[in-house]
Scaffold this motif. Structure first.
Motif, PDB file in Angstrom:
ATOM      1  N   TYR A   1      47.589 -30.434   8.921  1.00 52.27           N
ATOM      2  CA  TYR A   1      48.242 -31.183   9.248  1.00 52.27           C
ATOM      3  C   TYR A   1      48.058 -32.512   8.202  1.00 52.27           C
ATOM      4  CZ  TYR A   1      48.894 -29.236  13.559  1.00 52.27           C
ATOM      5  OH  TYR A   1      49.345 -28.416  14.759  1.00 52.27           O
ATOM      6  N   THR A   2      48.938 -33.083   7.509  1.00 48.65           N
ATOM      7  CA  THR A   2      48.585 -34.236   6.749  1.00 48.65           C
ATOM      8  C   THR A   2      49.012 -35.545   7.173  1.00 48.65           C
ATOM      9  OG1 THR A   2      50.869 -34.020   5.725  1.00 48.65           O
ATOM     10  CG2 THR A   2      49.392 -32.707   4.805  1.00 48.65           C
TER      11      THR A   2
ATOM     12  N   GLY B   1      49.851 -38.680   2.272  1.00 51.32           N
ATOM     13  CA  GLY B   1      49.918 -37.426   3.007  1.00 51.32           C
ATOM     14  C   GLY B   1      50.922 -36.330   2.539  1.00 51.32           C
ATOM     15  N   GLU B   2      51.844 -36.625   1.812  1.00 52.36           N
ATOM     16  CA  GLU B   2      52.965 -35.781   1.299  1.00 52.36           C
ATOM     17  C   GLU B   2      52.549 -35.572  -0.220  1.00 52.36           C
ATOM     18  OE1 GLU B   2      57.841 -35.564   0.460  1.00 52.36           O
ATOM     19  OE2 GLU B   2      57.048 -37.314   1.545  1.00 52.36           O
TER      20      GLU B   2
ATOM     21  N   GLY C   1      49.507 -33.121   1.117  1.00 53.30           N
ATOM     22  CA  GLY C   1      50.456 -32.022   1.123  1.00 53.30           C
ATOM     23  C   GLY C   1      50.724 -31.136  -0.051  1.00 53.30           C
TER      24      GLY C   1
ATOM     25  N   PRO D   1      53.308 -32.878   8.328  1.00 54.83           N
ATOM     26  CA  PRO D   1      53.047 -34.131   8.545  1.00 54.83           C
ATOM     27  C   PRO D   1      52.996 -34.358   9.815  1.00 54.83           C
ATOM     28  CG  PRO D   1      55.122 -33.575   7.255  1.00 54.83           C
ATOM     29  CD  PRO D   1      54.838 -32.350   7.964  1.00 54.83           C
TER      30      PRO D   1
ATOM     31  N   SER E   1      53.228 -37.081  10.902  1.00 54.75           N
ATOM     32  CA  SER E   1      54.149 -38.178  11.491  1.00 54.75           C
ATOM     33  C   SER E   1      55.396 -37.390  12.242  1.00 54.75           C
ATOM     34  CB  SER E   1      54.944 -38.682  10.132  1.00 54.75           C
ATOM     35  OG  SER E   1      55.424 -37.930   9.279  1.00 54.75           O
TER      36      SER E   1
END
Lengths: 255, 255
Positions: A194-195, A200-201, A205, A218, A220
């Motif tokens: 999970y990011t 995060g991406e 990621g 993600p 999110s």
């Protein structure tokens, strides 16, 4: 706190460092509700936290930031505020690997503005020179890292510098993954990752993809964009609900 | 200015960057009066200038700081104000090469206070945390570079960190020497080397010794300690005398 128990407000006030350090725990606790075995990689503005979850429990072994650095659970590379001079010692310029200035001339946010990973509005921290967050202003700052300016270097050359620094950041996260795998003797690539965080991406990621993870999600997607960018606060709130009501909160996951 | 000509005060005011960048030229001009072929290495608070002199003339090829970085005539490592996170990316802690924090937690002055290279009085710049310049305060700052403190690390361990960062600084200067030699295709080790600046002895001089120079002279032996620590200003003053009087100043060298 760092042992994953919620403190009373009085206790929390008397142990501020322990509470601050517990952010990663709350985030890990949240993803443990999604997968019994998984890895959370949260790239914030300055640093990246890697939180392993095994058998439904946060399995992190470092109980202070030094231990976390040593074990690959923390690495100082982030999406906005990391000093470029702390990411790379040299940058290739016209065929010569050139040593950088040690001054705080540019930060990771400048790199990611130039590469289009973030918008000027997402650049939510102060700039090193107090100027704006446009692509040209970010490029001028990045050029200064090798004591140059936009008269000396072309925008194409500054773009290459940005790509080079970005690769170095990915390498920093990959090095942390390597430490973590060795430390746990577990190949997390089979498990969900999970990011989270503003990087995060394009940082967490991307590094996970390069390292061979096949199932990257993600956070999110589960909690919404806003909660994902400040995951520790969101997760702490959920932990508080579970603590106060003695049961898992309902409807916290996005349907 | 960077072409080694003195500007009128009016010209100098209109070209402040060119004047600032000319400091190294004035220092090189001064040592050219001592040896027809030599190398000056001036380690100031933040950076180190390497100025080659050949056939009695300053032979430096870089005409801006980017070019000087590329050609080994400038390297950002100094005796006081260099960010430790820009000197080393990792530090060995208890057998594990640990990545450092990217924050500005400690600077080279802390390293050299701990190693006894400078006295608290010679630490003439602001500290990163605004605290004092004692050995214990410097050690606390250096411990923070790996997110630790003096409860977690012993003074012996912090001493090891200081030695490690010091070695890395010497390596930075040696890398610049290597670039310079290649760029000029000259083995300067046979020629006299002059050292200057607050880090003239323990950084410039030590690196020159390690690299195989046999004839290393602190410039302070010729111009006195005070002038040696601010060599560019002193040299500029002498250049001004030569310019105004049309002849070399007399009695500038210590007898």
């Amino acid at each position: 706190n760092i042992h994953g128990e919620l403190l009373s407000p009085e206790d929390a006030k008397s142990k501020p460092l322990e509470v601050a350090a517990a952010n990663w725990y709350a985030s890990g606790w949240l993803v443990s509700k999604l997968s019994k075995d998984c890895l959370l990689v949260d790239t914030g503005s300055t640093s990246t936290s890697l939180v392993p979850v095994l058998n439904g429990k946060v399995a992190a072994k470092g109980f202070n930031d030094l231990e976390k650095l040593m074990k690959g659970e923390l690495v100082y590379t982030g999406a906005l505020r990391t000093n470029v001079a702390a990411i790379v010692s040299h940058i290739p310029i016209r065929g010569i690997l050139t040593p950088v200035s040690s001054e705080f001339f540019a930060q990771s946010g400048d790199v990611h503005i130039i590469l289009g990973h973030i918008s000027p509005e997402e650049y939510t921290v102060d700039t090193p020179d107090g100027r704006g967050t446009s692509k040209v202003e970010a490029a001028a700052r990045l050029a200064r890292v090798v004591c140059a300016d936009l008269d000396i270097l072309t925008m194409e050359e500054v773009n290459s510098i940005a790509s080079y620094v970005y690769e170095a950041q990915l390498h920093q996260i990959i090095e942390a993954l390597e430490r973590l795998f060795k430390n746990f003797n577990v190949d997390f690539r089979d498990k969900p990752a999970y990011t989270a965080g503003v990087g995060g991406e394009f940082l967490a990621g991307k590094a996970l993809t390069l390292y061979g993870f096949r199932n990257i999600k993600p956070i999110s997607h589960f909690v919404g964009l806003k909660a994902a960018k400040a995951l520790p606060s969101y997760a702490l709130a959920l932990m508080a609900v579970e603590f106060l009501e003695g049961r898992e909160p309902r409807n916290w996951m996005r349907s």
